[in-house]
Motif scaffolding. Structure first.
Motif, PDB file in Angstrom:
ATOM      1  N   THR A 137      -2.673  -6.229   1.077  1.00 55.25           N
ATOM      2  CA  THR A 137      -2.122  -5.111   1.835  1.00 55.25           C
ATOM      3  C   THR A 137      -1.405  -5.599   3.090  1.00 55.25           C
ATOM      4  O   THR A 137      -1.511  -6.765   3.488  1.00 55.25           O
ATOM      5  CB  THR A 137      -3.233  -4.129   2.268  1.00 55.25           C
ATOM      6  OG1 THR A 137      -3.962  -4.703   3.369  1.00 55.25           O
ATOM      7  CG2 THR A 137      -4.179  -3.822   1.127  1.00 55.25           C
ATOM      8  N   THR A 138      -0.727  -4.666   3.752  1.00 60.45           N
ATOM      9  CA  THR A 138      -0.016  -4.954   4.993  1.00 60.45           C
ATOM     10  C   THR A 138      -0.902  -4.739   6.211  1.00 60.45           C
ATOM     11  O   THR A 138      -0.412  -4.431   7.295  1.00 60.45           O
ATOM     12  CB  THR A 138       1.241  -4.078   5.099  1.00 60.45           C
ATOM     13  OG1 THR A 138       0.848  -2.692   5.043  1.00 60.45           O
ATOM     14  CG2 THR A 138       2.215  -4.362   3.970  1.00 60.45           C
ATOM     15  N   GLN A 139      -2.200  -4.912   6.057  1.00 62.12           N
ATOM     16  CA  GLN A 139      -3.163  -4.745   7.141  1.00 62.12           C
ATOM     17  C   GLN A 139      -2.824  -5.634   8.337  1.00 62.12           C
ATOM     18  O   GLN A 139      -2.604  -6.834   8.187  1.00 62.12           O
ATOM     19  CB  GLN A 139      -4.554  -5.103   6.613  1.00 62.12           C
ATOM     20  CG  GLN A 139      -5.655  -5.201   7.631  1.00 62.12           C
ATOM     21  CD  GLN A 139      -6.010  -3.860   8.240  1.00 62.12           C
ATOM     22  OE1 GLN A 139      -5.685  -3.623   9.393  1.00 62.12           O
ATOM     23  NE2 GLN A 139      -6.645  -2.999   7.471  1.00 62.12           N
ATOM     24  N   THR A 140      -2.790  -5.045   9.523  1.00 61.30           N
ATOM     25  CA  THR A 140      -2.494  -5.817  10.739  1.00 61.30           C
ATOM     26  C   THR A 140      -3.505  -5.576  11.846  1.00 61.30           C
ATOM     27  O   THR A 140      -3.318  -6.061  12.971  1.00 61.30           O
ATOM     28  CB  THR A 140      -1.097  -5.462  11.278  1.00 61.30           C
ATOM     29  OG1 THR A 140      -1.045  -4.057  11.569  1.00 61.30           O
ATOM     30  CG2 THR A 140      -0.012  -5.822  10.278  1.00 61.30           C
ATOM     31  N   ALA A 141      -4.586  -4.829  11.589  1.00 60.81           N
ATOM     32  CA  ALA A 141      -5.537  -4.450  12.641  1.00 60.81           C
ATOM     33  C   ALA A 141      -6.794  -5.320  12.613  1.00 60.81           C
ATOM     34  O   ALA A 141      -7.896  -4.838  12.832  1.00 60.81           O
ATOM     35  CB  ALA A 141      -5.918  -2.989  12.491  1.00 60.81           C
ATOM     36  N   ALA A 142      -6.609  -6.614  12.323  1.00 57.86           N
ATOM     37  CA  ALA A 142      -7.732  -7.550  12.264  1.00 57.86           C
ATOM     38  C   ALA A 142      -8.759  -7.148  11.217  1.00 57.86           C
ATOM     39  O   ALA A 142      -9.942  -7.480  11.332  1.00 57.86           O
ATOM     40  CB  ALA A 142      -8.395  -7.687  13.634  1.00 57.86           C
ATOM     41  N   GLY A 143      -8.318  -6.432  10.194  1.00 58.44           N
ATOM     42  CA  GLY A 143      -9.202  -6.038   9.114  1.00 58.44           C
ATOM     43  C   GLY A 143      -8.903  -6.815   7.849  1.00 58.44           C
ATOM     44  O   GLY A 143      -8.007  -7.662   7.802  1.00 58.44           O
ATOM     45  N   ALA A 144      -9.670  -6.527   6.809  1.00 60.19           N
ATOM     46  CA  ALA A 144      -9.500  -7.216   5.531  1.00 60.19           C
ATOM     47  C   ALA A 144      -8.193  -6.815   4.869  1.00 60.19           C
ATOM     48  O   ALA A 144      -7.762  -5.663   4.944  1.00 60.19           O
ATOM     49  CB  ALA A 144     -10.688  -6.895   4.620  1.00 60.19           C
ATOM     50  N   GLN A 145      -7.583  -7.763   4.172  1.00 59.77           N
ATOM     51  CA  GLN A 145      -6.309  -7.485   3.509  1.00 59.77           C
ATOM     52  C   GLN A 145      -6.235  -8.046   2.102  1.00 59.77           C
ATOM     53  O   GLN A 145      -5.227  -7.886   1.422  1.00 59.77           O
ATOM     54  CB  GLN A 145      -5.156  -8.053   4.326  1.00 59.77           C
ATOM     55  CG  GLN A 145      -5.158  -9.576   4.400  1.00 59.77           C
ATOM     56  CD  GLN A 145      -4.159 -10.112   5.386  1.00 59.77           C
ATOM     57  OE1 GLN A 145      -4.389 -10.055   6.577  1.00 59.77           O
ATOM     58  NE2 GLN A 145      -3.055 -10.623   4.892  1.00 59.77           N
ATOM     59  N   VAL A 146      -7.296  -8.702   1.626  1.00 59.25           N
ATOM     60  CA  VAL A 146      -7.329  -9.243   0.267  1.00 59.25           C
ATOM     61  C   VAL A 146      -8.532  -8.654  -0.445  1.00 59.25           C
ATOM     62  O   VAL A 146      -9.680  -8.846  -0.020  1.00 59.25           O
ATOM     63  CB  VAL A 146      -7.413 -10.786   0.268  1.00 59.25           C
ATOM     64  CG1 VAL A 146      -7.321 -11.312  -1.157  1.00 59.25           C
ATOM     65  CG2 VAL A 146      -6.312 -11.398   1.140  1.00 59.25           C
ATOM     66  N   PHE A 147      -8.280  -7.923  -1.533  1.00 61.02           N
ATOM     67  CA  PHE A 147      -9.316  -7.207  -2.267  1.00 61.02           C
ATOM     68  C   PHE A 147      -9.328  -7.684  -3.716  1.00 61.02           C
ATOM     69  O   PHE A 147      -8.281  -8.003  -4.286  1.00 61.02           O
ATOM     70  CB  PHE A 147      -9.057  -5.695  -2.248  1.00 61.02           C
ATOM     71  CG  PHE A 147      -9.176  -5.067  -0.882  1.00 61.02           C
ATOM     72  CD1 PHE A 147     -10.280  -4.299  -0.545  1.00 61.02           C
ATOM     73  CD2 PHE A 147      -8.181  -5.242   0.080  1.00 61.02           C
ATOM     74  CE1 PHE A 147     -10.398  -3.714   0.711  1.00 61.02           C
ATOM     75  CE2 PHE A 147      -8.289  -4.667   1.332  1.00 61.02           C
ATOM     76  CZ  PHE A 147      -9.403  -3.909   1.653  1.00 61.02           C
ATOM     77  N   VAL A 148     -10.516  -7.702  -4.300  1.00 60.70           N
ATOM     78  CA  VAL A 148     -10.656  -7.968  -5.729  1.00 60.70           C
ATOM     79  C   VAL A 148     -11.507  -6.852  -6.330  1.00 60.70           C
ATOM     80  O   VAL A 148     -12.613  -6.571  -5.849  1.00 60.70           O
ATOM     81  CB  VAL A 148     -11.305  -9.337  -6.002  1.00 60.70           C
ATOM     82  CG1 VAL A 148     -11.489  -9.553  -7.506  1.00 60.70           C
ATOM     83  CG2 VAL A 148     -10.457 -10.463  -5.414  1.00 60.70           C
ATOM     84  N   PHE A 149     -10.968  -6.222  -7.382  1.00 57.91           N
ATOM     85  CA  PHE A 149     -11.634  -5.076  -8.007  1.00 57.91           C
ATOM     86  C   PHE A 149     -12.021  -5.392  -9.451  1.00 57.91           C
ATOM     87  O   PHE A 149     -11.302  -6.094 -10.175  1.00 57.91           O
ATOM     88  CB  PHE A 149     -10.708  -3.852  -8.001  1.00 57.91           C
ATOM     89  CG  PHE A 149     -10.356  -3.361  -6.627  1.00 57.91           C
ATOM     90  CD1 PHE A 149     -11.282  -2.669  -5.858  1.00 57.91           C
ATOM     91  CD2 PHE A 149      -9.094  -3.594  -6.096  1.00 57.91           C
ATOM     92  CE1 PHE A 149     -10.960  -2.212  -4.585  1.00 57.91           C
ATOM     93  CE2 PHE A 149      -8.754  -3.138  -4.835  1.00 57.91           C
ATOM     94  CZ  PHE A 149      -9.686  -2.450  -4.071  1.00 57.91           C
ATOM     95  N   ASN A 150     -13.152  -4.830  -9.855  1.00 56.77           N
ATOM     96  CA  ASN A 150     -13.555  -4.831 -11.263  1.00 56.77           C
ATOM     97  C   ASN A 150     -12.729  -3.817 -12.048  1.00 56.77           C
ATOM     98  O   ASN A 150     -12.078  -2.944 -11.463  1.00 56.77           O
ATOM     99  CB  ASN A 150     -15.043  -4.473 -11.379  1.00 56.77           C
ATOM    100  CG  ASN A 150     -15.945  -5.531 -10.795  1.00 56.77           C
ATOM    101  OD1 ASN A 150     -15.818  -6.705 -11.104  1.00 56.77           O
ATOM    102  ND2 ASN A 150     -16.870  -5.114  -9.934  1.00 56.77           N
TER     103      ASN A 150
END
Length: 469
Positions: free
Chosen positions: A59-72
């Motif tokens: 994602t384009t996350q820029t607020a010091a949060g997570a930006q890489v996700f892995v889903f089942n």
């Protein structure tokens, strides 16, 4: 079909009863740290060897949060059994073993994946693939399926006084254009700290990473085409190809440049964007990596922002470049497809072009479908039937797809445009005999590797698409 959205959602659709319907458990959320940003990167692969495909989203996350996700496949976050920490998402803010906040001292941090910033492939001696991530900064990271970042060679150590001498993982240090700068800074800890006013650095904002064996030793490398920046404010000077080794054996070559690739092959200066703001957006420098010459070693193809496409050998030698500008002031090209179009078992190169929106270039066509031979000579140069008036630009920015769409044994070329939908071109006399790189990111898993899908009916192949406004 897996779809990213502009509100932090990842949706999965399946074809049932002659219609698309949302799959149970979806959409899934990629929101974090109070933001629900765009999902721009998608890829898929069997990360743990159980025969089930997982989905990676950035994602384009820029607020010091997570930006890489892995889903089942059911939309839940992927979690390998037995871990004492949450594998995903990354970059997390948790401390302690396995987490990102304090790993190796300074921690692991990302900032905004603004392109197709995911590659998947094996980069160590175990049989499982790793996840390669680029983002809007100057680092490139490799994650195991557990979410832990791969260590770089102990050649690279931290120079910061607070963490002096600490080991670094792939994502914890800036990649500089000049290998001597990296040696002085990360190995010798000598000389002034590098700065873009005096040194060029690699900018990975929209650079999709590929995982391919370049030198034919049976071990994969990470291949990525970067914008190379200098000065302040930062200014892109050219594109360059970087090839980095994985963590094989004792790991002493992990994240180091492949032998022969110390000096980075580069493009010319970008075309001028004077008088333009965001539009047309420049193309992501997505590499296509296939064996064009039949010598068993792949070539690297990409479209640079100087109005040319480049072909570079596995030995870092430029073989050719081809002009795609059509006489226009500003012209960009799509990712390059590689398919045999006439059953002579020799690959052709298929790409599309786009450029200024109508208000900046009234009456001038910018959308073309171009066919080149493996030596870069233009075989066909077809102006698209309609150019459109979309404010983003004119022409066809997306990677085309070349497949047998209707089961008649011959190929079609699908071209998606700004503003006037899709065109489908027929290719009489063709067949699916040589599909080296027939769709975006190489295959329907969008993982940055050459096509190796089993020959099944298309409805049985795993499909992954990224749809964007």
């Amino acid at each position: 079909m897996v779809v990213g959205s502009n509100n932090g959602k990842v949706a999965v659709y399946e074809w049932k009863n002659n219609s698309l319907s949302i799959k149970t458990g979806w959409p899934a959320s990629a929101c974090d740290a109070g933001q629900c940003p765009e999902v721009r990167g998608l890829a898929a692969g069997d990360l743990n060897g159980d025969g089930i495909i997982e989905i990676v989203a950035t994602t384009t996350q820029t607020a010091a949060g997570a930006q890489v996700f892995v889903f089942n496949p059911d939309g839940s976050l992927y979690q390998p059994p037995g871990l004492a920490f949450n594998a995903w998402p990354r970059y997390n803010t948790a401390t302690g073993p396995g987490n990102d906040a304090d790993v190796n001292g300074p921690g692991n941090h990302g900032y905004g994946c603004y392109g197709l910033n995911v590659g998947i492939g094996n980069l160590n001696d175990d049989p499982l693939p790793e996840i390669v991530i680029t983002f809007d900064n100057h680092q490139i990271n490799v994650f195991y399926h557990t979410g832990v970042s791969m260590l770089a060679s102990d050649y690279f150590t931290n120079r910061d006084n607070a963490y002096y001498g600490n080991r670094l993982n792939w994502g914890q240090f800036i990649r500089w254009f000049d290998t001597q700068v990296e040696e002085n800074h990360y190995h010798l800890h000598d000389g002034p700290w590098p700065h873009p006013v005096t040194n060029k650095w690699m900018q990975w904002t929209q650079s999709p990473p590929n995982v391919v064996d370049i030198d034919g030793d049976g071990k994969n490398e990470v291949v990525c085409v970067s914008n190379v920046e200098k000065d302040e404010p930062y200014d892109t000077k050219h594109h360059s190809i970087m090839v980095l080794e994985g963590l094989f054996g004792n790991g002493d070559r992990s994240a180091r440049r492949l032998s022969g690739w110390e000096a980075l092959p580069s493009s010319g200066d970008p075309l001028s964007r004077t008088g333009r703001s965001w539009y047309p957006p420049p193309n992501p420098p997505a590499p296509t990596i296939v064996d064009l010459t039949g010598d068993g070693r792949p070539e690297i193809l990409y479209a640079a922002h100087d109005g040319h496409v480049y072909c570079t050998s596995a030995s870092a030698i430029r073989l050719w470049r081809a002009d795609i500008r059509q006489g226009r002031n500003l012209m960009y090209a799509s990712e390059i497809m590689v398919v045999d179009l006439n059953q002579d078992n020799q690959p052709e190169l298929i790409l599309t072009t786009y450029g200024d929106p109508e208000n900046l270039a009234p009456g001038l066509p910018h959308g073309y479908l171009m066919i080149l031979d493996k030596n870069g000579q233009v075989l066909h140069n077809l102006q698209l039937p309609e150019q459109g008036t979309n404010g983003n630009g004119k022409g066809a920015p997306a990677a085309p797809t070349v497949m047998d769409l209707n089961g008649d044994g011959t190929l079609e070329i699908v071209v998606q445009t700004f503003g006037v939908g899709c065109f489908v071109f027929t290719v009489p006399g063709s067949a699916e005999n040589l599909l080296l790189w027939p769709t975006g990111r190489g295959n329907y898993l969008r993982d940055g590797r050459p096509w190796d899908m089993p020959k099944k009916k298309p409805s049985l192949s795993p499909m992954l698409f990224l749809l964007r406004e």
